[in-house]
Design an enzyme around this catalytic site. Structure first.
Site, PDB file in Angstrom:
ATOM      1  CG  HIS A  45      -2.098  -0.967   1.029  1.00 41.31           C
ATOM      2  ND1 HIS A  45      -2.803  -1.510   2.077  1.00 41.31           N
ATOM      3  CD2 HIS A  45      -2.676  -1.462  -0.087  1.00 41.31           C
ATOM      4  CE1 HIS A  45      -3.757  -2.305   1.604  1.00 41.31           C
ATOM      5  NE2 HIS A  45      -3.686  -2.296   0.295  1.00 41.31           N
ATOM      6  CG  HIS A  79      -2.006  -6.502   1.325  1.00 41.32           C
ATOM      7  ND1 HIS A  79      -1.826  -6.053   0.034  1.00 41.32           N
ATOM      8  CD2 HIS A  79      -1.555  -5.518   2.132  1.00 41.32           C
ATOM      9  CE1 HIS A  79      -1.307  -4.840   0.063  1.00 41.32           C
ATOM     10  NE2 HIS A  79      -1.133  -4.485   1.321  1.00 41.32           N
ATOM     11  CD  GLU A 131      -2.691  -9.299   7.501  1.00 37.55           C
ATOM     12  OE1 GLU A 131      -2.001  -8.261   7.362  1.00 37.55           O
ATOM     13  OE2 GLU A 131      -2.660  -9.990   8.541  1.00 37.55           O
ATOM     14  CB  THR A 171       0.507  -9.126  10.218  1.00 39.36           C
ATOM     15  OG1 THR A 171       0.142  -8.384   9.046  1.00 39.36           O
ATOM     16  CG2 THR A 171       0.393 -10.607   9.960  1.00 39.36           C
ATOM     17  CB  CYS A 201       4.617  -8.940  11.544  1.00 36.74           C
ATOM     18  SG  CYS A 201       4.735  -7.259  10.951  1.00 36.74           S
ATOM     19  CB  SER A 229      -0.246   2.123   4.570  1.00 35.56           C
ATOM     20  OG  SER A 229       0.646   1.580   5.517  1.00 35.56           O
ATOM     21  CB  SER A 230      -3.349  -1.609   8.019  1.00 36.00           C
ATOM     22  OG  SER A 230      -3.590  -1.951   9.353  1.00 36.00           O
ATOM     23  CG  ASN A 231       2.526  -0.558   8.383  1.00 36.85           C
ATOM     24  OD1 ASN A 231       3.425   0.209   8.670  1.00 36.85           O
ATOM     25  ND2 ASN A 231       2.288  -0.954   7.131  1.00 36.85           N
TER      26      ASN A 231
HETATM   27  S1  SF4 Z   1       4.185  -5.468   7.863  1.00 41.22           S
HETATM   28 FE1  SF4 Z   1       4.724  -7.474   8.707  1.00 41.22          FE
HETATM   29  S2  SF4 Z   1       3.218  -8.898   7.877  1.00 41.22           S
HETATM   30 FE2  SF4 Z   1       3.102  -7.011   6.625  1.00 41.22          FE
HETATM   31  S3  SF4 Z   1       4.507  -7.374   4.927  1.00 41.22           S
HETATM   32 FE3  SF4 Z   1       5.722  -6.406   6.523  1.00 41.22          FE
HETATM   33  S4  SF4 Z   1       6.638  -8.105   7.710  1.00 41.22           S
HETATM   34 FE4  SF4 Z   1       4.952  -8.929   6.487  1.00 41.22          FE
END
Ligand code: SF4
Length: 314
Positions: A45, A79, A131, A171, A201, A229-231
């Site tokens: 993303h 994802h 995901e 994750t 993760c 982008s979730s993270n």
């Molecule tokens: S954020 Fe974590 S789960 Fe997602 S792609 Fe990167 S290492 Fe893999």
């Protein structure tokens, strides 16, 4: 006269091993098979990454039905995809390469094993995120119940406990918010089983810890990453919760609030797992035009994770 500004740079930041691998798979596929190469969904993303790959010969589609030339390879994004996607690819006789991050695949295998062992499964995650769609699609419809919040846990049917019960997670969730939801699950379903090693993760964990370390010391905090982008979105939430209420996502459609930055003495900068480092460096260069910047990198962890590439693109 320029004002003095300290920038605290979160480390680790930017690309994780899963993103590196997914982008490398597309690049290698284009090199090996020529263009175009189709990619189902944004490989990761990030708009800049996607635009660069388009220039090199990738064509992005949301569904396999959009592929016009069935003789060309197709790559599945980092994802992960529901089982129906490789099944459809086989029916269409497509040559496909799966760029699902191995840590997402680990959650897929967990869900399959739990299902085989007769468990009801609860997935903690965000509805409609690719995901989550991919993980829920590993099992027959209705086998996995999705919860997004502790309120959702309250609404869960107590009858779920007629069978053994387990939870898995997306994750890229907020570690603290997820801990709250897990605690609600554990108080409602006493013997609920969790993953042996948590599903959030290493990259998500490290980037959130780096933001927590810095945010309370900053007047403003910027997270570079796309809106989907979730993270990256989680990192903004983490920065706010950690004490920097003026935390923002920096993406292609918004401008840096230079007038506000000029009034700061210290800002924090981080980037999501799908954001290239050059975007961080561009942001710092832009700020340097208006402020005398001193940089301090705040390192909370070293990352040495590397994932193997699929043999088909080697
Ligand atoms: S954020 Fe974590 S789960 Fe997602 S792609 Fe990167 S290492 Fe893999």
């Amino acid at each position: 006269m320029k004002n003095e500004l300290k920038i605290l740079l979160a480390s680790p930041r930017g690309f994780c091993a899963g993103v590196d691998r997914a982008i490398e798979i597309v690049n290698r596929a284009i090199k090996k098979f020529g263009s175009p190469v189709y990619v189902r969904h944004e490989i990761v993303h990030n708009k800049q990454v996607v635009d660069e790959l388009k220039e090199r010969g990738a064509i992005f589609v949301e569904e396999l039905s959009e592929i016009q030339d069935l003789s060309r390879p197709v790559i599945f994004s980092a994802h992960g995809v529901p089982k129906t996607v490789p099944e459809e690819a086989k029916i269409k006789n497509l040559f496909y390469v799966d760029a699902t991050c191995p840590l997402v695949s680990k959650v897929h295998r967990e869900s399959e094993q739990l299902h085989r062992n007769g468990y009801n499964i609860i997935l903690i995650g965000h509805k409609n995120h690719p995901e989550v769609i991919g993980t829920m699609g590993q099992l027959p419809a209705g086998s996995i119940k999705l919860v997004e919040t502790s309120e959702d846990v309250i609404k869960l049917d107590q009858n779920l406990f007629e069978k053994p019960l387990a939870y898995i997670t997306q994750t890229t969730l907020s570690i603290d918010d997820t801990a709250e939801i897990i605690s609600s699950l554990k108080s409602k379903f006493k013997n609920i089983k969790g993953p042996v090693k948590q599903d959030i993760c290493y990259a998500t964990t490290n980037r959130q810890n780096a933001v927590k370390e810095i945010a309370s010391k900053c007047d403003m905090f910027f997270v570079i990453g796309s809106k989907n982008s979730s993270n990256s979105v989680r990192l903004v939430e983490v920065a706010k919760k950690a004490g920097c209420i003026n935390s923002e996502l920096v993406h292609t459609e918004n401008k840096l609030p230079i007038d506000k930055i000029k009034k700061c003495t210290r800002i924090g900068v981080a980037s999501g797992a799908s954001a290239p480092e050059r975007l961080v460096q561009n942001l710092i260069s832009e700020i340097r035009e208006y402020c005398n910047v001193s940089l301090e990198e705040v390192v909370v962890a070293e990352e040495k994770v590397v994932f193997k590439l699929p043999k088909t693109v080697n």
